[in-house]
Design a protein around this motif. Structure first.
Motif, short mmCIF file in Angstrom:
data_model
loop_
_atom_site.label_atom_id
_atom_site.label_comp_id
_atom_site.label_asym_id
_atom_site.label_seq_id
_atom_site.Cartn_x
_atom_site.Cartn_y
_atom_site.Cartn_z
N VAL A 49 59.98 66.44 51.55
CA VAL A 49 60.69 66.81 50.32
C VAL A 49 60.65 65.66 49.32
O VAL A 49 60.48 65.87 48.11
CB VAL A 49 62.14 67.22 50.63
CG1 VAL A 49 62.96 67.41 49.35
CG2 VAL A 49 62.16 68.52 51.45
N GLY A 52 57.63 65.78 47.39
CA GLY A 52 57.74 66.76 46.32
C GLY A 52 58.50 66.22 45.13
O GLY A 52 58.09 66.42 43.97
N ARG A 53 59.57 65.54 45.38
CA ARG A 53 60.35 64.93 44.29
C ARG A 53 59.49 63.94 43.50
O ARG A 53 59.63 63.79 42.29
CB ARG A 53 61.56 64.19 44.86
CG ARG A 53 62.69 65.08 45.35
CD ARG A 53 63.89 64.23 45.72
NE ARG A 53 64.96 65.00 46.33
CZ ARG A 53 65.86 65.69 45.65
NH1 ARG A 53 65.82 65.70 44.32
NH2 ARG A 53 66.81 66.36 46.29
N GLY A 59 55.48 72.78 45.50
CA GLY A 59 56.56 73.47 46.18
C GLY A 59 56.20 73.77 47.62
O GLY A 59 55.08 73.54 48.07
N PHE A 92 59.54 72.08 43.25
CA PHE A 92 59.79 70.73 42.73
C PHE A 92 59.45 70.67 41.25
O PHE A 92 58.38 71.13 40.82
CB PHE A 92 58.95 69.71 43.51
CG PHE A 92 59.16 69.77 45.00
CD1 PHE A 92 60.39 69.45 45.55
CD2 PHE A 92 58.15 70.18 45.85
CE1 PHE A 92 60.61 69.52 46.91
CE2 PHE A 92 58.35 70.25 47.22
CZ PHE A 92 59.58 69.92 47.76
N ARG A 96 63.41 67.08 40.60
CA ARG A 96 64.49 67.94 41.08
C ARG A 96 63.95 69.01 42.03
O ARG A 96 62.77 69.37 41.97
CB ARG A 96 65.23 68.61 39.91
CG ARG A 96 66.02 67.61 39.06
CD ARG A 96 66.79 68.28 37.96
NE ARG A 96 67.78 69.23 38.45
CZ ARG A 96 68.98 68.90 38.94
NH1 ARG A 96 69.32 67.62 39.03
NH2 ARG A 96 69.83 69.82 39.34
N VAL A 97 64.84 69.49 42.88
CA VAL A 97 64.45 70.48 43.89
C VAL A 97 65.28 71.75 43.69
O VAL A 97 66.52 71.69 43.71
CB VAL A 97 64.68 69.94 45.31
CG1 VAL A 97 64.20 70.96 46.35
CG2 VAL A 97 64.00 68.60 45.52
#
Length: 265
Positions: A49, A52-53, A59, A92, A96-97
């Motif tokens: 994750v 991704g950020r 995503g 992403f 932000r997620v």
């Protein structure tokens, strides 16, 4: 720049999501890839994750055992994901997620496709299990107007699900009234199919094998069955839109998925 998305879970080698999304990517001519990611544990999922950020992933679809963690790590979540207490989609965007759950939409799409005569509104339905998939099923069916009951080996988990979603924990007697029984367990359920209504519909969220023992026994009784592959494809459509910004091309991805499974029907 090539967009990178994928599916995260453990185990993950069996996932058909790359087959489905890959076929749509190719048909749409996108500069994108959709990969499998297999974090070893919760810490590994956090690292994924974080990638991704940082902008290296567009995503992720998320499967067991990371769906609840996916929701917890998100900065914002859809009402559906919050209701389910789990997310199967993370997008992403500038660090932000965003979390969402498309499993419920997949379930309802599968029912519409393979059990088109079923109307769950006002009917008793039973969901077997209490994990993220069961939560998504229960939430979607409740939203469709069904009287939802849940059964699970660990009663405490079933009660937690029921309390969160405003549904009921039921005993084996509820199966005799059920218009629909959904297996959200990763194993064949230990229930007596002889107790079911003659017009009951059985659905299994598992798609490997396509015809699970649960569905095979139901078919032998002459019951309508709905397979997990229909649900997988149903949830993949809105995921694809969220990840790549376009609707999936009109393409028979079920055929490609069946070929990857080694199935013919």
């Amino acid at each position: 720049m090539t967009l990178v998305a994928g599916v995260a879970g453990q185990p993950i080698a069996h996932s058909l999501s790359p087959v489905i999304h890959g076929a749509w990517i190719a048909a749409a001519g996108l500069d994108a890839v959709y990969e499998r990611f297999g974090p070893a544990d919760a810490a590994g999922f956090v690292e994924l994750v974080d990638r991704g950020r940082a902008g290296s992933l567009r995503g992720l679809n998320v499967t067991s055992p990371f769906k609840e963690q996916a929701l917890a790590l998100a900065d914002e979540a859809s009402e559906t994901a919050r209701a389910c207490g789990a997310a199967n989609l993370l997008v992403f965007d500038n660090g932000r997620v965003r979390a969402d759950s498309t499993d419920g939409r997949g379930l309802m799409a599968a029912l519409a496709e393979q059990a088109s005569g079923l109307d769950v509104s006002g009917r008793t339905v039973v969901v077997l299990g209490a994990g993220g998939a069961a939560r998504a099923a229960a939430a979607a069916l409740k939203a469709a107007g069904a009287e939802v009951g849940v059964r699970n080996r660990t009663v405490e988990r079933a009660q937690a699900l029921a309390d969160d979603l405003g549904v009921a924990v039921v005993d084996a007697g509820a199966l005799g009234q059920a218009a629909l029984v959904v297996n959200a367990l990763s194993v064949p359920p230990a229930i007596d199919l002889a107790a079911l209504r003659d017009d009951a519909v059985l659905m299994d969220m598992t798609y490997k094998p396509l015809l699970t023992p649960f569905l095979a026994e139901g078919r032998a009784r002459g019951l309508t069955t709905v397979d997990g592959l229909a649900m997988l494809i149903g949830q993949a459509g809105p995921s694809f839109r969220a990840l790549f910004g376009i609707a999936p091309p009109a393409l028979d991805v079920r055929a490609a998925a069946l070929a990857a499974l080694g199935e013919t029907a």
